[in-house]
Design a protein around this motif. Structure first.
Motif, PDB file in Angstrom:
ATOM      1  N   TYR A  42       0.769  -1.283  -0.075  1.00  0.00           N
ATOM      2  CA  TYR A  42      -0.133  -0.242   0.017  1.00  0.00           C
ATOM      3  C   TYR A  42       0.862   1.354  -0.084  1.00  0.00           C
ATOM      4  CZ  TYR A  42      -2.978   3.612   1.814  1.00  0.00           C
ATOM      5  OH  TYR A  42      -3.670   4.981   1.911  1.00  0.00           O
ATOM      6  N   ASN A  43       0.578   2.247  -0.925  1.00  0.00           N
ATOM      7  CA  ASN A  43       1.291   3.409  -1.025  1.00  0.00           C
ATOM      8  C   ASN A  43       2.840   3.003  -1.571  1.00  0.00           C
ATOM      9  OD1 ASN A  43      -0.221   5.774  -1.006  1.00  0.00           O
ATOM     10  ND2 ASN A  43       0.377   6.312   1.058  1.00  0.00           N
ATOM     11  N   PRO A  44       3.130   2.284  -2.510  1.00  0.00           N
ATOM     12  CA  PRO A  44       4.341   1.788  -2.932  1.00  0.00           C
ATOM     13  C   PRO A  44       5.436   2.931  -3.215  1.00  0.00           C
ATOM     14  CG  PRO A  44       2.909   1.537  -4.685  1.00  0.00           C
ATOM     15  CD  PRO A  44       2.132   2.032  -3.498  1.00  0.00           C
ATOM     16  N   LEU A  45       5.007   4.076  -3.508  1.00  0.00           N
ATOM     17  CA  LEU A  45       5.942   5.344  -3.832  1.00  0.00           C
ATOM     18  C   LEU A  45       6.578   5.853  -2.747  1.00  0.00           C
ATOM     19  CD1 LEU A  45       4.146   7.232  -6.579  1.00  0.00           C
ATOM     20  CD2 LEU A  45       5.775   5.430  -6.737  1.00  0.00           C
TER      21      LEU A  45
ATOM     22  N   ALA B  69       3.323  -7.545   8.716  1.00  0.00           N
ATOM     23  CA  ALA B  69       3.286  -6.302   7.931  1.00  0.00           C
ATOM     24  C   ALA B  69       4.380  -5.459   8.445  1.00  0.00           C
ATOM     25  CB  ALA B  69       1.811  -5.804   7.991  1.00  0.00           C
ATOM     26  N   LEU B  70       5.097  -4.547   7.453  1.00  0.00           N
ATOM     27  CA  LEU B  70       5.880  -3.545   7.938  1.00  0.00           C
ATOM     28  C   LEU B  70       5.151  -2.206   7.478  1.00  0.00           C
ATOM     29  CD1 LEU B  70       8.544  -2.119   8.157  1.00  0.00           C
ATOM     30  CD2 LEU B  70       9.205  -2.446   6.168  1.00  0.00           C
ATOM     31  N   ILE B  71       4.745  -1.458   8.577  1.00  0.00           N
ATOM     32  CA  ILE B  71       4.215  -0.170   8.411  1.00  0.00           C
ATOM     33  C   ILE B  71       5.259   0.911   8.669  1.00  0.00           C
ATOM     34  CG2 ILE B  71       2.250   1.162   9.588  1.00  0.00           C
ATOM     35  CD1 ILE B  71       1.112  -1.300  10.622  1.00  0.00           C
TER      36      ILE B  71
ATOM     37  N   GLN C  18      -0.378  15.924   7.762  1.00  0.00           N
ATOM     38  CA  GLN C  18      -1.057  15.050   6.536  1.00  0.00           C
ATOM     39  C   GLN C  18      -2.005  14.378   7.007  1.00  0.00           C
ATOM     40  OE1 GLN C  18      -0.230  16.543   3.495  1.00  0.00           O
ATOM     41  NE2 GLN C  18       1.155  17.675   4.608  1.00  0.00           N
ATOM     42  N   VAL C  19      -3.127  13.761   6.381  1.00  0.00           N
ATOM     43  CA  VAL C  19      -3.751  12.666   6.481  1.00  0.00           C
ATOM     44  C   VAL C  19      -2.876  11.340   6.628  1.00  0.00           C
ATOM     45  CG1 VAL C  19      -5.695  11.302   5.488  1.00  0.00           C
ATOM     46  CG2 VAL C  19      -5.609  13.638   4.969  1.00  0.00           C
ATOM     47  N   PRO C  20      -3.097  10.743   8.126  1.00  0.00           N
ATOM     48  CA  PRO C  20      -2.135   9.655   8.266  1.00  0.00           C
ATOM     49  C   PRO C  20      -1.751   8.735   7.059  1.00  0.00           C
ATOM     50  CG  PRO C  20      -3.035  10.410  10.320  1.00  0.00           C
ATOM     51  CD  PRO C  20      -3.773  10.936   9.057  1.00  0.00           C
ATOM     52  N   TYR C  21      -3.029   8.098   6.372  1.00  0.00           N
ATOM     53  CA  TYR C  21      -3.035   7.197   5.397  1.00  0.00           C
ATOM     54  C   TYR C  21      -2.084   7.765   4.070  1.00  0.00           C
ATOM     55  CZ  TYR C  21      -6.572   9.588   2.426  1.00  0.00           C
ATOM     56  OH  TYR C  21      -7.374  10.558   1.561  1.00  0.00           O
ATOM     57  N   TYR C  22      -2.176   9.041   3.982  1.00  0.00           N
ATOM     58  CA  TYR C  22      -1.487   9.389   2.946  1.00  0.00           C
ATOM     59  C   TYR C  22       0.228   9.548   3.034  1.00  0.00           C
ATOM     60  CZ  TYR C  22      -0.421  12.842  -1.108  1.00  0.00           C
ATOM     61  OH  TYR C  22      -0.073  13.228  -2.241  1.00  0.00           O
ATOM     62  N   THR C  23       0.597   9.418   4.234  1.00  0.00           N
ATOM     63  CA  THR C  23       2.096   9.348   4.525  1.00  0.00           C
ATOM     64  C   THR C  23       2.615   8.055   5.284  1.00  0.00           C
ATOM     65  OG1 THR C  23       1.621  10.481   6.780  1.00  0.00           O
ATOM     66  CG2 THR C  23       2.249  11.578   4.863  1.00  0.00           C
ATOM     67  N   THR C  24       1.575   6.887   5.055  1.00  0.00           N
ATOM     68  CA  THR C  24       2.032   5.559   5.558  1.00  0.00           C
ATOM     69  C   THR C  24       2.047   4.510   4.543  1.00  0.00           C
ATOM     70  OG1 THR C  24       0.606   6.183   7.473  1.00  0.00           O
ATOM     71  CG2 THR C  24       1.154   3.975   7.097  1.00  0.00           C
ATOM     72  N   ARG C  25       3.040   3.651   4.683  1.00  0.00           N
ATOM     73  CA  ARG C  25       3.112   2.772   3.683  1.00  0.00           C
ATOM     74  C   ARG C  25       3.014   1.316   4.448  1.00  0.00           C
ATOM     75  NH1 ARG C  25       7.875   1.432  -0.910  1.00  0.00           N
ATOM     76  NH2 ARG C  25       7.808  -1.047  -0.846  1.00  0.00           N
ATOM     77  N   VAL C  26       2.698   0.349   3.873  1.00  0.00           N
ATOM     78  CA  VAL C  26       2.224  -1.031   4.425  1.00  0.00           C
ATOM     79  C   VAL C  26       2.850  -1.999   3.271  1.00  0.00           C
ATOM     80  CG1 VAL C  26       0.716  -2.588   5.376  1.00  0.00           C
ATOM     81  CG2 VAL C  26       0.219  -0.162   5.563  1.00  0.00           C
ATOM     82  N   ASP C  27       3.780  -2.645   3.880  1.00  0.00           N
ATOM     83  CA  ASP C  27       4.333  -3.963   3.178  1.00  0.00           C
ATOM     84  C   ASP C  27       3.724  -5.274   3.851  1.00  0.00           C
ATOM     85  OD1 ASP C  27       6.473  -2.898   0.936  1.00  0.00           O
ATOM     86  OD2 ASP C  27       6.448  -1.573   2.588  1.00  0.00           O
ATOM     87  N   ASN C  28       3.023  -6.129   3.117  1.00  0.00           N
ATOM     88  CA  ASN C  28       2.658  -7.496   3.715  1.00  0.00           C
ATOM     89  C   ASN C  28       3.856  -8.408   3.356  1.00  0.00           C
ATOM     90  OD1 ASN C  28      -0.157  -5.757   3.494  1.00  0.00           O
ATOM     91  ND2 ASN C  28      -0.198  -7.118   5.147  1.00  0.00           N
ATOM     92  N   TYR C  29       4.039  -9.308   4.217  1.00  0.00           N
ATOM     93  CA  TYR C  29       5.197 -10.443   3.902  1.00  0.00           C
ATOM     94  C   TYR C  29       4.705 -11.791   4.479  1.00  0.00           C
ATOM     95  CZ  TYR C  29       8.546  -6.601   2.599  1.00  0.00           C
ATOM     96  OH  TYR C  29       9.026  -5.522   2.277  1.00  0.00           O
ATOM     97  N   GLN C  30       5.317 -12.851   3.915  1.00  0.00           N
ATOM     98  CA  GLN C  30       5.125 -14.195   4.357  1.00  0.00           C
ATOM     99  C   GLN C  30       6.402 -14.484   4.672  1.00  0.00           C
ATOM    100  OE1 GLN C  30       3.788 -16.585   1.025  1.00  0.00           O
ATOM    101  NE2 GLN C  30       1.640 -16.527   1.589  1.00  0.00           N
TER     102      GLN C  30
END
Length: 458
Positions: free
Chosen positions: A49-52, A435-437, A445-457
Protein backbone atom coordinates in the motif's frame (compact mmCIF):
# COMPACT_ATOMS: atom_id res chain seq x y z
CA UNK A 1 7.00 -31.32 25.33
CA UNK A 2 10.22 -31.52 27.35
CA UNK A 3 12.18 -31.04 24.09
CA UNK A 4 10.19 -27.88 23.34
CA UNK A 5 11.01 -26.35 26.72
CA UNK A 6 14.66 -27.34 26.40
CA UNK A 7 14.65 -25.63 23.00
CA UNK A 8 13.44 -22.34 24.51
CA UNK A 9 16.01 -22.48 27.32
CA UNK A 10 18.86 -23.09 24.88
CA UNK A 11 17.62 -20.44 22.47
CA UNK A 12 17.46 -17.90 25.29
CA UNK A 13 20.95 -18.77 26.50
CA UNK A 14 22.40 -18.45 23.00
CA UNK A 15 20.55 -15.17 22.39
CA UNK A 16 22.18 -13.73 25.51
CA UNK A 17 25.63 -14.62 24.13
CA UNK A 18 24.86 -12.60 21.00
CA UNK A 19 26.79 -15.02 18.79
CA UNK A 20 24.83 -14.83 15.53
CA UNK A 21 26.71 -17.69 13.84
CA UNK A 22 26.04 -20.12 16.68
CA UNK A 23 22.45 -18.89 16.96
CA UNK A 24 21.67 -19.30 13.26
CA UNK A 25 23.21 -22.79 13.21
CA UNK A 26 21.20 -23.74 16.27
CA UNK A 27 17.87 -22.65 14.75
CA UNK A 28 18.66 -24.34 11.43
CA UNK A 29 19.31 -27.70 13.11
CA UNK A 30 16.07 -27.80 15.10
CA UNK A 31 13.55 -30.40 13.90
CA UNK A 32 10.28 -28.69 12.89
CA UNK A 33 6.69 -29.80 12.68
CA UNK A 34 5.19 -30.15 9.21
CA UNK A 35 3.23 -26.91 9.59
CA UNK A 36 6.36 -25.05 10.67
CA UNK A 37 8.19 -26.33 7.58
CA UNK A 38 5.37 -25.12 5.36
CA UNK A 39 5.40 -21.77 7.10
CA UNK A 40 9.11 -21.04 6.64
CA UNK A 41 8.99 -19.55 3.15
CA UNK A 42 11.40 -17.25 1.44
CA UNK A 43 10.42 -13.62 1.98
CA UNK A 44 7.87 -12.86 -0.70
CA UNK A 45 6.09 -9.52 -0.94
CA UNK A 46 2.35 -10.09 -0.97
CA UNK A 47 0.96 -6.59 -1.37
CA UNK A 48 2.09 -2.98 -1.01
CA UNK A 49 0.00 0.00 0.00
CA UNK A 50 1.48 3.38 -1.05
CA UNK A 51 4.48 1.85 -2.91
CA UNK A 52 5.96 5.26 -3.81
CA UNK A 53 6.75 5.95 -0.15
CA UNK A 54 10.18 4.61 0.94
CA UNK A 55 10.36 1.77 3.47
CA UNK A 56 14.17 1.80 4.05
CA UNK A 57 14.66 -1.94 3.61
CA UNK A 58 18.16 -1.43 2.21
CA UNK A 59 19.26 1.32 4.62
CA UNK A 60 21.43 0.72 7.67
CA UNK A 61 19.66 2.04 10.74
CA UNK A 62 19.39 1.79 14.49
CA UNK A 63 16.02 1.38 16.19
CA UNK A 64 14.83 4.66 17.68
CA UNK A 65 12.62 5.35 20.66
CA UNK A 66 9.11 6.45 19.73
CA UNK A 67 6.60 8.23 21.94
CA UNK A 68 3.58 5.95 22.55
CA UNK A 69 0.61 7.37 24.43
CA UNK A 70 -1.84 4.63 25.39
CA UNK A 71 -5.37 6.05 25.61
CA UNK A 72 -6.91 3.41 27.81
CA UNK A 73 -6.47 3.33 31.59
CA UNK A 74 -7.51 -0.17 32.56
CA UNK A 75 -8.77 -1.08 36.00
CA UNK A 76 -9.39 -4.79 36.52
CA UNK A 77 -12.51 -3.96 38.53
CA UNK A 78 -13.98 -2.50 35.34
CA UNK A 79 -13.74 -5.87 33.60
CA UNK A 80 -15.93 -7.89 35.94
CA UNK A 81 -18.57 -9.70 33.89
CA UNK A 82 -21.85 -7.78 33.83
CA UNK A 83 -25.27 -9.23 34.56
CA UNK A 84 -27.94 -9.92 31.96
CA UNK A 85 -29.98 -6.95 33.18
CA UNK A 86 -26.99 -4.60 32.91
CA UNK A 87 -26.33 -5.94 29.40
CA UNK A 88 -29.90 -5.12 28.35
CA UNK A 89 -29.58 -1.66 29.88
CA UNK A 90 -26.29 -1.00 28.04
CA UNK A 91 -27.89 -1.94 24.72
CA UNK A 92 -30.93 0.24 25.48
CA UNK A 93 -28.67 3.18 26.35
CA UNK A 94 -26.84 2.72 23.06
CA UNK A 95 -30.08 2.74 21.07
CA UNK A 96 -31.18 5.93 22.85
CA UNK A 97 -27.81 7.56 22.11
CA UNK A 98 -28.05 6.73 18.42
CA UNK A 99 -31.64 7.95 18.35
CA UNK A 100 -30.48 11.34 19.63
CA UNK A 101 -27.68 11.48 17.04
CA UNK A 102 -29.73 10.51 14.02
CA UNK A 103 -30.53 13.36 11.70
CA UNK A 104 -34.28 13.59 12.04
CA UNK A 105 -34.90 15.05 8.60
CA UNK A 106 -36.29 12.00 6.83
CA UNK A 107 -39.64 12.78 5.24
CA UNK A 108 -42.23 10.78 7.11
CA UNK A 109 -45.33 10.23 5.03
CA UNK A 110 -48.72 9.54 6.53
CA UNK A 111 -48.75 6.10 8.13
CA UNK A 112 -44.94 5.97 8.40
CA UNK A 113 -42.69 6.22 11.44
CA UNK A 114 -38.92 6.51 11.96
CA UNK A 115 -37.54 4.53 14.87
CA UNK A 116 -33.93 3.76 15.83
CA UNK A 117 -33.34 0.17 16.86
CA UNK A 118 -30.96 -2.76 16.79
CA UNK A 119 -31.15 -5.75 14.44
CA UNK A 120 -30.99 -9.06 16.28
CA UNK A 121 -31.36 -12.77 15.84
CA UNK A 122 -34.08 -12.96 18.45
CA UNK A 123 -33.59 -15.90 20.80
CA UNK A 124 -36.28 -17.38 23.02
CA UNK A 125 -34.56 -19.89 25.24
CA UNK A 126 -32.26 -21.81 22.91
CA UNK A 127 -34.40 -21.29 19.78
CA UNK A 128 -33.84 -18.59 17.19
CA UNK A 129 -37.22 -17.46 15.85
CA UNK A 130 -38.06 -18.06 12.20
CA UNK A 131 -34.88 -20.01 11.43
CA UNK A 132 -32.56 -17.05 11.98
CA UNK A 133 -34.85 -14.27 10.68
CA UNK A 134 -33.63 -10.83 11.74
CA UNK A 135 -35.76 -8.93 14.25
CA UNK A 136 -35.83 -5.25 15.14
CA UNK A 137 -35.30 -4.33 18.79
CA UNK A 138 -35.89 -0.75 19.90
CA UNK A 139 -36.66 1.11 23.09
CA UNK A 140 -40.32 0.96 22.01
CA UNK A 141 -41.17 -2.72 22.41
CA UNK A 142 -44.71 -4.03 22.21
CA UNK A 143 -45.62 -6.72 24.74
CA UNK A 144 -41.92 -6.93 25.61
CA UNK A 145 -40.99 -8.49 22.26
CA UNK A 146 -39.01 -7.23 19.25
CA UNK A 147 -40.68 -7.17 15.85
CA UNK A 148 -39.99 -9.25 12.77
CA UNK A 149 -38.66 -7.36 9.73
CA UNK A 150 -40.17 -7.24 6.25
CA UNK A 151 -38.12 -5.39 3.64
CA UNK A 152 -39.84 -3.19 1.09
CA UNK A 153 -36.59 -1.77 -0.30
CA UNK A 154 -34.25 -2.95 -3.08
CA UNK A 155 -30.89 -2.13 -1.47
CA UNK A 156 -29.56 -2.77 1.99
CA UNK A 157 -26.47 -3.96 3.89
CA UNK A 158 -27.52 -5.24 7.29
CA UNK A 159 -26.45 -7.72 9.97
CA UNK A 160 -27.33 -8.71 13.56
CA UNK A 161 -26.08 -6.21 16.14
CA UNK A 162 -26.36 -3.23 13.76
CA UNK A 163 -28.16 -0.11 14.94
CA UNK A 164 -30.23 1.54 12.21
CA UNK A 165 -32.96 4.08 11.75
CA UNK A 166 -35.93 2.36 10.11
CA UNK A 167 -38.81 4.05 8.34
CA UNK A 168 -41.67 1.55 8.50
CA UNK A 169 -45.40 1.18 8.00
CA UNK A 170 -46.90 2.00 11.40
CA UNK A 171 -50.23 0.37 10.52
CA UNK A 172 -48.79 -3.16 10.79
CA UNK A 173 -48.56 -4.16 14.46
CA UNK A 174 -47.10 -7.62 13.85
CA UNK A 175 -44.04 -6.78 11.74
CA UNK A 176 -41.98 -3.88 10.44
CA UNK A 177 -42.32 -3.22 6.75
CA UNK A 178 -39.15 -1.20 6.31
CA UNK A 179 -39.31 1.34 3.48
CA UNK A 180 -36.06 3.18 4.22
CA UNK A 181 -32.92 2.58 6.27
CA UNK A 182 -30.87 5.37 7.86
CA UNK A 183 -27.28 4.62 8.94
CA UNK A 184 -25.72 8.11 8.72
CA UNK A 185 -25.63 9.08 12.37
CA UNK A 186 -24.34 12.58 13.03
CA UNK A 187 -21.35 12.14 15.35
CA UNK A 188 -19.74 15.46 14.35
CA UNK A 189 -16.18 14.16 14.43
CA UNK A 190 -13.28 13.74 12.04
CA UNK A 191 -9.92 12.03 11.98
CA UNK A 192 -6.87 13.57 13.61
CA UNK A 193 -5.40 15.28 10.51
CA UNK A 194 -7.27 16.15 7.35
CA UNK A 195 -4.74 17.99 5.22
CA UNK A 196 -3.27 16.57 2.05
CA UNK A 197 -0.27 17.82 0.09
CA UNK A 198 1.12 16.20 -3.04
CA UNK A 199 4.59 17.62 -2.36
CA UNK A 200 5.95 15.80 0.69
CA UNK A 201 9.61 15.21 1.49
CA UNK A 202 10.32 11.89 3.18
CA UNK A 203 13.34 11.39 5.43
CA UNK A 204 14.44 8.51 7.63
CA UNK A 205 14.47 10.75 10.70
CA UNK A 206 10.72 11.29 10.31
CA UNK A 207 9.92 7.62 9.68
CA UNK A 208 8.63 5.14 12.25
CA UNK A 209 8.87 1.48 11.28
CA UNK A 210 6.39 -0.94 12.86
CA UNK A 211 6.48 -4.71 12.40
CA UNK A 212 2.97 -6.08 12.91
CA UNK A 213 2.64 -9.82 13.59
CA UNK A 214 -0.61 -11.55 14.53
CA UNK A 215 -0.47 -14.81 16.49
CA UNK A 216 -0.61 -17.59 17.24
CA UNK A 217 3.18 -17.61 17.00
CA UNK A 218 3.51 -21.37 16.82
CA UNK A 219 1.42 -24.21 15.43
CA UNK A 220 1.08 -27.81 16.65
CA UNK A 221 3.98 -27.53 19.11
CA UNK A 222 5.42 -24.85 21.38
CA UNK A 223 8.64 -24.39 19.42
CA UNK A 224 7.71 -20.85 18.23
CA UNK A 225 9.51 -21.30 14.92
CA UNK A 226 7.60 -18.51 13.09
CA UNK A 227 8.33 -16.05 15.90
CA UNK A 228 12.00 -17.09 16.00
CA UNK A 229 12.27 -16.58 12.25
CA UNK A 230 10.83 -13.07 12.52
CA UNK A 231 13.11 -12.14 15.42
CA UNK A 232 16.11 -13.26 13.39
CA UNK A 233 14.97 -11.16 10.41
CA UNK A 234 14.68 -8.07 12.61
CA UNK A 235 17.91 -8.74 14.54
CA UNK A 236 19.86 -9.20 11.31
CA UNK A 237 18.37 -5.87 10.12
CA UNK A 238 16.78 -7.32 7.02
CA UNK A 239 13.79 -5.09 7.83
CA UNK A 240 13.74 -1.84 9.83
CA UNK A 241 11.91 -2.03 13.15
CA UNK A 242 11.34 0.63 15.80
CA UNK A 243 8.24 -1.05 17.23
CA UNK A 244 7.34 -4.75 17.24
CA UNK A 245 3.56 -5.01 17.57
CA UNK A 246 2.51 -8.54 18.55
CA UNK A 247 -1.16 -9.52 18.60
CA UNK A 248 -1.44 -12.49 20.96
CA UNK A 249 -1.89 -15.17 22.07
CA UNK A 250 1.60 -15.84 23.41
CA UNK A 251 0.41 -19.22 24.73
CA UNK A 252 -2.49 -20.44 22.62
CA UNK A 253 -5.09 -22.52 24.47
CA UNK A 254 -6.16 -23.98 21.11
CA UNK A 255 -2.72 -25.36 20.34
CA UNK A 256 -3.05 -29.19 20.05
CA UNK A 257 -0.02 -29.59 22.33
CA UNK A 258 -1.46 -27.39 25.09
CA UNK A 259 -2.93 -30.28 27.10
CA UNK A 260 0.51 -31.90 27.32
CA UNK A 261 2.42 -28.76 28.27
CA UNK A 262 5.10 -29.73 30.81
CA UNK A 263 5.89 -26.26 32.08
CA UNK A 264 4.00 -23.63 33.99
CA UNK A 265 2.23 -21.26 31.62
CA UNK A 266 3.66 -18.20 33.35
CA UNK A 267 7.18 -19.60 33.04
CA UNK A 268 6.69 -20.20 29.32
CA UNK A 269 5.52 -16.62 28.84
CA UNK A 270 8.53 -15.42 30.81
CA UNK A 271 10.87 -17.34 28.50
CA UNK A 272 9.23 -15.93 25.37
CA UNK A 273 9.32 -12.32 26.56
CA UNK A 274 12.90 -12.57 27.83
CA UNK A 275 14.00 -14.11 24.54
CA UNK A 276 12.45 -11.24 22.57
CA UNK A 277 14.19 -8.72 24.81
CA UNK A 278 17.53 -10.52 24.59
CA UNK A 279 17.44 -10.51 20.79
CA UNK A 280 15.91 -7.04 20.33
CA UNK A 281 16.92 -4.93 23.37
CA UNK A 282 16.49 -1.60 21.53
CA UNK A 283 13.12 -2.35 19.92
CA UNK A 284 9.93 -1.26 21.66
CA UNK A 285 7.52 -4.18 21.94
CA UNK A 286 3.73 -3.89 22.26
CA UNK A 287 1.79 -7.05 23.11
CA UNK A 288 -2.00 -7.05 22.71
CA UNK A 289 -4.10 -9.50 24.72
CA UNK A 290 -6.23 -12.23 23.12
CA UNK A 291 -9.27 -14.29 24.11
CA UNK A 292 -7.21 -17.35 23.16
CA UNK A 293 -4.46 -16.46 25.64
CA UNK A 294 -3.89 -19.09 28.34
CA UNK A 295 -4.87 -17.83 31.80
CA UNK A 296 -6.71 -14.86 30.33
CA UNK A 297 -10.14 -15.27 31.86
CA UNK A 298 -11.78 -12.17 30.43
CA UNK A 299 -14.08 -11.99 27.39
CA UNK A 300 -13.92 -8.95 25.12
CA UNK A 301 -13.03 -6.34 26.25
CA UNK A 302 -9.86 -7.61 27.95
CA UNK A 303 -7.39 -5.85 30.23
CA UNK A 304 -3.66 -6.06 29.41
CA UNK A 305 -1.65 -9.14 30.30
CA UNK A 306 -0.06 -8.90 33.71
CA UNK A 307 3.67 -9.51 33.65
CA UNK A 308 6.35 -9.37 36.32
CA UNK A 309 9.95 -10.50 35.77
CA UNK A 310 10.52 -13.69 37.74
CA UNK A 311 14.28 -13.88 37.86
CA UNK A 312 16.91 -13.55 40.57
CA UNK A 313 19.07 -11.43 38.26
CA UNK A 314 16.60 -8.63 37.53
CA UNK A 315 19.49 -6.30 36.74
CA UNK A 316 19.99 -8.16 33.46
CA UNK A 317 16.42 -7.26 32.45
CA UNK A 318 16.22 -3.77 33.95
CA UNK A 319 15.35 -2.28 30.56
CA UNK A 320 12.60 -4.79 29.79
CA UNK A 321 9.86 -2.91 31.61
CA UNK A 322 10.62 0.27 29.65
CA UNK A 323 10.77 -1.50 26.28
CA UNK A 324 7.65 -3.66 26.69
CA UNK A 325 4.08 -2.43 26.95
CA UNK A 326 1.08 -4.70 27.41
CA UNK A 327 -2.20 -3.53 25.90
CA UNK A 328 -5.81 -4.53 26.40
CA UNK A 329 -8.10 -5.85 23.69
CA UNK A 330 -9.39 -3.71 22.07
CA UNK A 331 -6.97 -0.83 22.56
CA UNK A 332 -6.05 2.62 21.25
CA UNK A 333 -2.78 4.53 21.33
CA UNK A 334 -1.31 7.66 19.79
CA UNK A 335 1.98 7.19 17.97
CA UNK A 336 4.64 9.90 18.32
CA UNK A 337 2.08 12.72 18.61
CA UNK A 338 0.67 11.54 15.30
CA UNK A 339 -1.99 9.04 14.29
CA UNK A 340 -4.50 7.46 16.61
CA UNK A 341 -4.23 3.69 16.15
CA UNK A 342 -7.04 1.34 17.12
CA UNK A 343 -6.72 -2.45 17.41
CA UNK A 344 -9.32 -5.18 17.86
CA UNK A 345 -7.56 -8.54 18.22
CA UNK A 346 -10.48 -10.66 17.05
CA UNK A 347 -11.66 -11.69 13.59
CA UNK A 348 -14.63 -9.32 13.55
CA UNK A 349 -14.20 -8.83 9.79
CA UNK A 350 -14.93 -12.52 9.19
CA UNK A 351 -17.78 -12.49 11.72
CA UNK A 352 -19.35 -9.66 9.73
CA UNK A 353 -18.68 -11.31 6.39
CA UNK A 354 -20.51 -14.46 7.48
CA UNK A 355 -23.61 -12.69 8.82
CA UNK A 356 -24.23 -9.81 6.42
CA UNK A 357 -27.52 -9.67 4.51
CA UNK A 358 -26.82 -7.69 1.36
CA UNK A 359 -29.03 -6.74 -1.58
CA UNK A 360 -28.37 -4.40 -4.50
CA UNK A 361 -24.65 -3.94 -3.67
CA UNK A 362 -21.71 -4.70 -5.93
CA UNK A 363 -19.61 -7.68 -4.71
CA UNK A 364 -16.43 -5.67 -5.34
CA UNK A 365 -17.53 -3.18 -2.66
CA UNK A 366 -18.29 -5.87 -0.07
CA UNK A 367 -15.08 -5.57 1.99
CA UNK A 368 -15.20 -1.78 2.04
CA UNK A 369 -18.82 -1.87 3.23
CA UNK A 370 -17.83 -4.30 5.99
CA UNK A 371 -15.06 -1.97 7.17
CA UNK A 372 -17.42 1.03 7.05
CA UNK A 373 -19.48 -0.61 9.80
CA UNK A 374 -16.75 -0.03 12.40
CA UNK A 375 -16.95 3.71 11.65
CA UNK A 376 -20.72 3.99 11.25
CA UNK A 377 -21.42 2.10 14.47
CA UNK A 378 -18.50 3.70 16.37
CA UNK A 379 -17.46 0.39 17.90
CA UNK A 380 -14.78 -2.27 17.56
CA UNK A 381 -17.54 -4.92 17.55
CA UNK A 382 -20.46 -3.82 15.34
CA UNK A 383 -21.82 -7.35 14.84
CA UNK A 384 -23.32 -9.78 17.35
CA UNK A 385 -22.98 -12.69 17.92
CA UNK A 386 -19.26 -13.16 17.24
CA UNK A 387 -16.87 -16.10 17.41
CA UNK A 388 -15.13 -14.85 20.57
CA UNK A 389 -16.73 -14.43 24.01
CA UNK A 390 -17.91 -10.87 24.66
CA UNK A 391 -19.42 -8.85 27.50
CA UNK A 392 -21.99 -6.51 25.96
CA UNK A 393 -22.31 -4.48 29.15
CA UNK A 394 -19.10 -2.74 27.96
CA UNK A 395 -20.54 -1.88 24.50
CA UNK A 396 -20.67 1.83 25.39
CA UNK A 397 -17.28 1.83 27.13
CA UNK A 398 -14.13 -0.13 26.15
CA UNK A 399 -15.77 -1.68 23.08
CA UNK A 400 -16.62 1.71 21.55
CA UNK A 401 -14.62 4.78 20.58
CA UNK A 402 -15.41 8.47 20.40
CA UNK A 403 -12.48 9.65 18.27
CA UNK A 404 -12.25 7.88 14.91
CA UNK A 405 -8.91 5.99 14.62
CA UNK A 406 -6.60 7.14 11.83
CA UNK A 407 -5.31 3.57 11.51
CA UNK A 408 -7.44 0.55 12.42
CA UNK A 409 -5.80 -2.87 12.75
CA UNK A 410 -8.27 -5.71 12.23
CA UNK A 411 -6.47 -9.09 11.99
CA UNK A 412 -8.41 -11.68 10.02
CA UNK A 413 -7.98 -15.08 8.42
CA UNK A 414 -8.91 -13.44 5.13
CA UNK A 415 -6.22 -12.31 2.68
CA UNK A 416 -4.09 -9.39 3.93
CA UNK A 417 -5.36 -5.95 2.98
CA UNK A 418 -4.66 -2.25 3.45
CA UNK A 419 -7.73 -0.20 2.55
CA UNK A 420 -8.69 3.42 3.18
CA UNK A 421 -12.30 3.94 4.26
CA UNK A 422 -13.47 7.46 5.13
CA UNK A 423 -9.91 8.66 5.93
CA UNK A 424 -9.17 5.62 8.13
CA UNK A 425 -6.51 3.15 6.97
CA UNK A 426 -7.60 -0.43 7.77
CA UNK A 427 -4.81 -3.01 7.97
CA UNK A 428 -5.14 -6.79 8.11
CA UNK A 429 -1.71 -8.45 8.35
CA UNK A 430 -3.28 -11.89 7.99
CA UNK A 431 -2.53 -14.66 10.44
CA UNK A 432 1.00 -16.10 10.48
CA UNK A 433 2.22 -13.32 8.19
CA UNK A 434 3.72 -9.97 9.06
CA UNK A 435 3.31 -6.40 7.86
CA UNK A 436 5.89 -3.63 7.77
CA UNK A 437 4.15 -0.30 8.47
CA UNK A 438 6.22 2.79 7.69
CA UNK A 439 4.69 6.02 8.98
CA UNK A 440 6.13 9.49 8.40
CA UNK A 441 5.34 11.94 11.18
CA UNK A 442 6.41 15.54 11.69
CA UNK A 443 3.74 16.76 9.28
CA UNK A 444 0.07 17.68 9.21
CA UNK A 445 -0.96 15.24 6.52
CA UNK A 446 -3.74 12.69 6.51
CA UNK A 447 -2.04 9.67 8.16
CA UNK A 448 -3.05 7.25 5.40
CA UNK A 449 -1.34 9.55 2.89
CA UNK A 450 2.05 9.30 4.65
CA UNK A 451 1.90 5.61 5.55
CA UNK A 452 3.23 2.66 3.58
CA UNK A 453 2.28 -0.97 4.31
CA UNK A 454 4.22 -4.00 3.03
CA UNK A 455 2.73 -7.45 3.66
CA UNK A 456 5.14 -10.39 3.82
CA UNK A 457 5.17 -14.12 4.37
CA UNK A 458 7.94 -15.54 6.52
Amino acid sequence: MADDIDFLDKAFAIANKKDKTIMDNFFDKQPKSQKDVEFKLQNVNVKIYNPLIPNYLMVQYESKQVSIEIEDSYSYDNFLLGSLSSQKQAIKDRIIKFNELLEQNANEQEGEKLIVGRLIKYVNGDKIFENGQLYFDSQFRENGLPKQIIFAINKYFIYPGQIIGAVFDSSNSQSLEIKQIETNFNFNDTNLCLEKDDEIEFSRSDATSIILFAGPFTFDSFRYTPLMNLLNIIENKKVPCDILLLLGPLVDVKNPAFQNLEIEIEELKQNIIKLIYAKLPKVQVLIVNSTKEAQSLYPLPQPPLQFEIQDDNKQKFKGLRNQFKFLGNPCRFILDNGPLIGIINSDIVNDLRQQVWSKGNRPMDHLQQILEQFLQQKTFVPVYPISDPIDLTKINEQLSFDAVPDIMITPSENDPFSIVVQNTLFINPGYNKYALITYFGNNQQVPYYTTRVDNYQL
